[in-house]
Design a protein around this motif. Structure first.
Motif, PDB file in Angstrom:
ATOM      1  N   LYS A 171     -28.238 -36.692 -43.938  1.00 32.68           N
ATOM      2  CA  LYS A 171     -28.212 -35.546 -43.022  1.00 32.68           C
ATOM      3  C   LYS A 171     -26.984 -34.683 -43.293  1.00 32.68           C
ATOM      4  O   LYS A 171     -27.064 -33.461 -43.286  1.00 32.68           O
ATOM      5  N   LEU A 172     -25.831 -35.367 -43.506  1.00 28.15           N
ATOM      6  CA  LEU A 172     -24.586 -34.633 -43.749  1.00 28.15           C
ATOM      7  C   LEU A 172     -23.811 -35.276 -44.889  1.00 28.15           C
ATOM      8  O   LEU A 172     -23.495 -36.462 -44.857  1.00 28.15           O
ATOM      9  N   ILE A 173     -23.506 -34.445 -45.878  1.00 25.63           N
ATOM     10  CA  ILE A 173     -22.650 -34.841 -46.990  1.00 25.63           C
ATOM     11  C   ILE A 173     -21.413 -33.958 -46.917  1.00 25.63           C
ATOM     12  O   ILE A 173     -21.515 -32.745 -46.724  1.00 25.63           O
ATOM     13  N   VAL A 174     -20.246 -34.568 -47.049  1.00 25.41           N
ATOM     14  CA  VAL A 174     -18.978 -33.832 -47.040  1.00 25.41           C
ATOM     15  C   VAL A 174     -18.356 -33.986 -48.416  1.00 25.41           C
ATOM     16  O   VAL A 174     -18.320 -35.088 -48.967  1.00 25.41           O
ATOM     17  N   GLU A 175     -17.875 -32.885 -48.945  1.00 24.22           N
ATOM     18  CA  GLU A 175     -17.165 -32.930 -50.226  1.00 24.22           C
ATOM     19  C   GLU A 175     -15.735 -32.471 -50.006  1.00 24.22           C
ATOM     20  O   GLU A 175     -15.499 -31.391 -49.478  1.00 24.22           O
ATOM     21  N   LEU A 176     -14.787 -33.296 -50.422  1.00 27.83           N
ATOM     22  CA  LEU A 176     -13.362 -32.994 -50.285  1.00 27.83           C
ATOM     23  C   LEU A 176     -12.809 -32.581 -51.639  1.00 27.83           C
ATOM     24  O   LEU A 176     -12.985 -33.292 -52.621  1.00 27.83           O
ATOM     25  N   GLY A 177     -12.124 -31.445 -51.700  1.00 29.05           N
ATOM     26  CA  GLY A 177     -11.568 -30.974 -52.961  1.00 29.05           C
ATOM     27  C   GLY A 177     -12.668 -30.553 -53.909  1.00 29.05           C
ATOM     28  O   GLY A 177     -12.794 -31.086 -55.017  1.00 29.05           O
ATOM     29  N   SER A 178     -13.459 -29.601 -53.509  1.00 28.04           N
ATOM     30  CA  SER A 178     -14.643 -29.192 -54.276  1.00 28.04           C
ATOM     31  C   SER A 178     -14.334 -28.458 -55.570  1.00 28.04           C
ATOM     32  O   SER A 178     -15.205 -28.327 -56.426  1.00 28.04           O
ATOM     33  N   GLY A 179     -13.114 -27.964 -55.715  1.00 29.15           N
ATOM     34  CA  GLY A 179     -12.735 -27.274 -56.950  1.00 29.15           C
ATOM     35  C   GLY A 179     -13.632 -26.079 -57.221  1.00 29.15           C
ATOM     36  O   GLY A 179     -13.926 -25.300 -56.323  1.00 29.15           O
ATOM     37  N   ASN A 180     -14.098 -25.972 -58.453  1.00 26.08           N
ATOM     38  CA  ASN A 180     -14.954 -24.831 -58.808  1.00 26.08           C
ATOM     39  C   ASN A 180     -16.437 -25.102 -58.545  1.00 26.08           C
ATOM     40  O   ASN A 180     -17.275 -24.283 -58.860  1.00 26.08           O
ATOM     41  N   GLY A 181     -16.756 -26.260 -57.997  1.00 25.40           N
ATOM     42  CA  GLY A 181     -18.135 -26.561 -57.621  1.00 25.40           C
ATOM     43  C   GLY A 181     -18.942 -27.339 -58.632  1.00 25.40           C
ATOM     44  O   GLY A 181     -20.169 -27.417 -58.519  1.00 25.40           O
ATOM     45  N   ALA A 182     -18.300 -27.959 -59.598  1.00 23.24           N
ATOM     46  CA  ALA A 182     -19.029 -28.723 -60.628  1.00 23.24           C
ATOM     47  C   ALA A 182     -19.883 -29.827 -60.001  1.00 23.24           C
ATOM     48  O   ALA A 182     -21.057 -29.992 -60.352  1.00 23.24           O
ATOM     49  N   ILE A 183     -19.316 -30.573 -59.061  1.00 26.42           N
ATOM     50  CA  ILE A 183     -20.067 -31.635 -58.383  1.00 26.42           C
ATOM     51  C   ILE A 183     -20.892 -31.043 -57.239  1.00 26.42           C
ATOM     52  O   ILE A 183     -22.019 -31.463 -56.995  1.00 26.42           O
ATOM     53  N   THR A 184     -20.355 -30.036 -56.592  1.00 26.59           N
ATOM     54  CA  THR A 184     -21.039 -29.361 -55.479  1.00 26.59           C
ATOM     55  C   THR A 184     -22.443 -28.928 -55.876  1.00 26.59           C
ATOM     56  O   THR A 184     -23.414 -29.176 -55.151  1.00 26.59           O
ATOM     57  N   LYS A 185     -22.549 -28.283 -57.009  1.00 27.54           N
ATOM     58  CA  LYS A 185     -23.851 -27.765 -57.461  1.00 27.54           C
ATOM     59  C   LYS A 185     -24.842 -28.891 -57.731  1.00 27.54           C
ATOM     60  O   LYS A 185     -26.034 -28.757 -57.458  1.00 27.54           O
ATOM     61  N   ARG A 186     -24.360 -30.010 -58.229  1.00 30.27           N
ATOM     62  CA  ARG A 186     -25.244 -31.165 -58.462  1.00 30.27           C
ATOM     63  C   ARG A 186     -25.738 -31.737 -57.130  1.00 30.27           C
ATOM     64  O   ARG A 186     -26.886 -32.147 -57.017  1.00 30.27           O
TER      65      ARG A 186
END
Length: 187
Positions: free
Chosen positions: A42-57
């Motif tokens: 339901k909820l995923i939190v990303e800490l230190g997302s940087g330029n979004g390399a992992i975010t986009k995945r």
């Protein structure tokens, strides 16, 4: 190519806070995300997302009901993340020390997963400890905290917070630099 150059330029100017000069590899991202049940999250939190390399995945794997909240304090990276056009992402320019407070403001009481690329080894110890304790509190029972680091410095600390038997260690050699992945489950 321009995005990679911009990342490198920003990383060089802020290496003391970004912790790296090169974005995370797809191999590291895949190992970081292997414990996430994207059908149920339901909820995923990303800490230190940087330029979004992992975010986009993460965004590519999420179901239509999942929300992703990204924490990024670097102004340039924050502005880059704001360019991601996706209805399920919220980007915050807020410290990961305030993860509980920030997710509460958005109407959530707990996270299913927390994915962290924070350079814990270069963050002042008191702040990094606060981030880890707050992350543990923010997770639901059976929730996962996943952190990558370029050293084993935080292995013992994570075992103290999540309990020794609930922390596993993995390694990704196809990343520059190679990275250790800590996977922690809240019991």
């Amino acid at each position: 190519m321009e995005k990679k150059f911009n990342f490198l330029k920003e990383a060089i100017s802020t290496v003391k806070t970004s912790g790296t000069l090169i974005p995370s590899s797809r191999f590291l991202a895949e190992k970081m995300l292997k414990h996430i049940d994207f059908k149920k999250a339901k909820l995923i939190v990303e800490l230190g997302s940087g330029n979004g390399a992992i975010t986009k995945r993460i965004l590519n794997k999420m179901n239509s009901e999942t929300k992703l909240i990204c924490f990024e304090i670097n102004e340039t990276f924050y502005n880059e993340l704001l360019k991601i056009d996706h209805s399920q992402i919220t980007v915050l320019k807020a410290s990961a020390e305030n993860v509980i407070q920030e997710i509460n403001k958005l109407g959530y009481t707990e996270a299913d997963y927390i994915v962290s690329g924070l350079p814990l080894s270069i963050i002042p110890k008191k702040i990094s400890e606060n981030i880890l304790v707050e992350s543990h509190k923010a997770l639901k029972k059976e929730g996962y905290f996943v952190q990558f680091q370029y050293s084993l410095d935080y292995y013992k600390r994570l075992k103290n917070i999540f309990k020794k038997e609930n922390v596993s260690l993995n390694f990704e050699p196809i990343n520059f630099p190679p990275a250790f992945i800590y996977s922690c489950i809240k019991k």
